[in-house]
Every structure is written in structure tokens, then in C-alpha cells.
Design an enzyme around this catalytic site. Structure first.
Site, PDB file in Angstrom:
ATOM      1  N   HIS A  45     134.251  95.332  89.326  1.00 46.67           N
ATOM      2  CA  HIS A  45     135.661  95.249  88.285  1.00 46.67           C
ATOM      3  C   HIS A  45     135.847  93.732  88.129  1.00 46.67           C
ATOM      4  CE1 HIS A  45     137.762  95.061  92.024  1.00 46.67           C
ATOM      5  NE2 HIS A  45     138.824  94.600  91.485  1.00 46.67           N
ATOM      6  N   ASP A  88     139.117  87.715  91.943  1.00 47.15           N
ATOM      7  CA  ASP A  88     138.694  87.293  93.421  1.00 47.15           C
ATOM      8  C   ASP A  88     137.449  87.994  93.611  1.00 47.15           C
ATOM      9  OD1 ASP A  88     140.531  89.583  93.119  1.00 47.15           O
ATOM     10  OD2 ASP A  88     140.481  89.907  95.241  1.00 47.15           O
TER      11      ASP A  88
HETATM   12 ZN   LIG Z   1     140.272  93.329  95.101  1.00 48.89          ZN
HETATM   13 ZN   LIG Z   2     140.941  94.492  92.413  1.00 48.49          ZN
END
Ligand SMILES: [Zn+2]
Ligand SMILES: [Zn+2]
Length: 298
Positions: free
Chosen positions: A64, A68
């Protein structure tokens, strides 16, 4: 004998820029194939520690688009192209992800156009090595099937607006490793995690007194508590369950829950084999699953 099916946690952390837990990234090696699942902060450093040339990665998988999880994609792509022993990629950087992968990669190409132009002119690096071969999918199913390695993507539930978000199931030589990605307690993880040798699951936890805060409740609602992870493990019964993407929430006055607290919560629902992941911990999947640590214990 070295294992021919191995999962290594390169980064077990979250957005916190901690030197102990780098950003989310997992290396999966199956036969002669190497997959990177996400590329959080520091992924290239961990590959370097493992003495794996960055250009040796066959496929970059994405789960996704939380920053991060993708902040080191540009570094893997660009540094993997360099001629030095830690780079060496001569063929296109292969990326597979849910809808959004093409946009991400096109935008990175735009952002780094000057670097590419300079290195081609100055270092004579081959354009083939910086080309991007990206494909997207938008539903559960087989997304890779080569050299005996099958990868199945399955949608998970990371919250109502954090879509798309997918986990991955790797099948090789009759063995199975499943990575949950970021998700709440989710039936699709249980469905695709069934019969896994190794199930690597995310986890998020806060002390009860911190759970009163609305922003903490919001974060926890996007993830899986240790107790709910225990429920997932109890229903899938992997040979080994492991935590990665370890969210230990704290405030200025309330400390984070300890690893022992998280294990105790998990144990309320699950009594099977369990490891709390650390950066550079690897799992060799043979008849049994063997745990190895590369990072010295403090
Ligand atoms: Zn994450
Ligand atoms: Zn996430």
C-alpha cells in the site's frame, strides 16, 4: 545446507525514525528469486548488511502507499543501478503493486530525471538498468508465477480510506509464507494464512491508560492488537507466527507497552510458536521453520 526458502525482516518498524527498527520491508528468497515486500526507510542499508547487491532483487512488491512503506523505493531503484558491487542492476526494476504503483513510479522517474541524465552521461550506466517495469492489480489473485514460485495477493483491511492495501502469500516447494501487510483483524488474512508454515503479522499496542486518547484509538483502529493477532494465529495455526511492523504507542507521560506485555496479550488467544520480529531476523522454511538473528543482542 542453506535454505532455499527464507523470509528476512529488513525493517520491523513504523514511521518512527528509530535506528533499532527500520521502516517496513521484508525480503523473501525462494529458489533463485528474491522479492522485496515494501521498501521502508533503510531497506538498502539492510540489504548491504546482508551482502545482497541491491540490483539482485528480482521483484519489488508493494502492499500500500503509506509513505513509511515506500519511502526507500527510490533508493532501491536508483542505488541498485550503480555499477559498484552493491548495485549492479542491468535489467529493468520490476515493480508489482495494487493500483497506484504506476503513478508512484512515474512520479519518481520525474523527480529523479536529472540524476538519471547525469549518470548516463557521466558514468555511462546502461539505461536498461534504470528502466521501470511496473504492473498493477486490483483484486485478489495470483500476481507472480515463475521458477516454481507463486505469489498471491489478497486484500486486507487497513481502514476505510486506506485503500488499496494487500497482503502476500508465497508458495514454493510445497511450503507457504504469508505476510499480512498493514491490517485490522481480517478474515482474508485467516483465509490466505491457512496452512502457512510462516505467518508474519503486523501488530499495534498501547497501554490501557493511553487508549483513552482519541488519536491513539484512531491509530489502533487501523491495526491489529496483540490479542486479535493471537486470534488470527489460533485460527490459522502456522508452524511459526511472527510479529513485524511493531507499533508500540506511547505519549510524553505514558511509556510504550513492552514486548513482554504484547506477548502476554497474544497468549490470551494463542499458545503456539511465536516470535517477536527484530530487524535482520530471518526464518528458514524447511520441514520446520528455523529462526536466525543477524543483529547482535544488546
Ligand atoms: Zn504501516
Ligand atoms: Zn499503513
Amino acid at each position: 545446507m542453506t535454505a532455499d526458502f527464507r523470509v528476512t525482516l529488513l525493517g520491523t518498524g513504523v514511521p518512527i525514525p528509530s535506528p533499532d527498527r527500520f521502516g517496513p520491508c521484508t525480503l523473501v528468497e525462494a529458489g533463485d528469486r528474491k522479492f522485496l515486500v515494501d521498501a521502508g526507510r533503510g531497506a538498502t542499508i539492510r540489504l548491504y548488511q546482508l551482502k545482497i547487491p541491491i540490483g539482485r532483487i528480482d521483484v519489488q512488491l508493494l502492499t500500500h502507499y503509506h509513505s513509511d512503506h515506500v519511502s526507500c523505493v527510490a533508493d532501491v531503484w536508483l542505488t541498485g543501478w550503480l555499477e559498484s558491487h552493491f548495485g549492479t542492476r542491468k535489467t529493468p526494476y520490476r515493480v508489482i503493486g495494487p493500483t497506484g504503483a504506476k503513478r508512484l513510479m512515474e512520479n519518481l522517474e520525474r523527480a529523479y530525471a536529472d540524476d538519471i541524465k547525469i549518470r548516463v552521461a557521466d558514468e555511462k550506466l546502461p539505461l536498461s538498468g534504470i528502466a521501470i517495469d511496473v504492473s498493477e492489480y486490483d483484486r485478489d489473485g495470483l500476481i507472480y508465477d515463475q521458477n516454481g514460485v507463486k505469489v498471491i495477493a489478497f486484500e486486507v483491511d487497513h481502514g476505510d480510506v486506506i485503500k488499496p492495501c494487500y497482503g502476500y502469500r508465497f508458495e514454493y516447494g510445497g511450503r507457504v509464507a504469508v505476510l499480512s501487510s498493514d491490517t485490522r483483524y481480517n478474515q482474508n488474512v485467516i483465509k490466505h494464512g491457512a496452512g502457512a508454515d510462516l505467518l508474519v503479522h503486523e501488530v499495534a499496542s498501547a497501554r490501557p491508560e493511553l487508549m483513552r486518547e482519541a488519536y491513539i484509538q484512531r491509530i489502533i483502529a487501523h491495526h491489529t492488537t496483540p490479542y486479535d493477532c493471537g486470534r488470527v494465529f489460533a485460527q490459522t495455526r502456522p508452524k511459526l507466527a511472527a510479529f513485524t511492523h511493531i507499533v508500540q504507542l506511547a505519549s510524553a507521560t505514558i511509556p510504550p507497552p513492552s514486548v513482554e506485555d504484547m506477548i502476554a496479550e497474544t497468549r490470551r488467544a494463542y499458545d503456539g510458536p511465536l516470535e517477536v520480529g527484530e530487524d535482520l531476523m530471518s526464518f528458514e522454511i524447511g520441514d520446520t521453520v528455523t529462526v536466525k538473528r543477524l543483529m547482535p543482542k544488546n
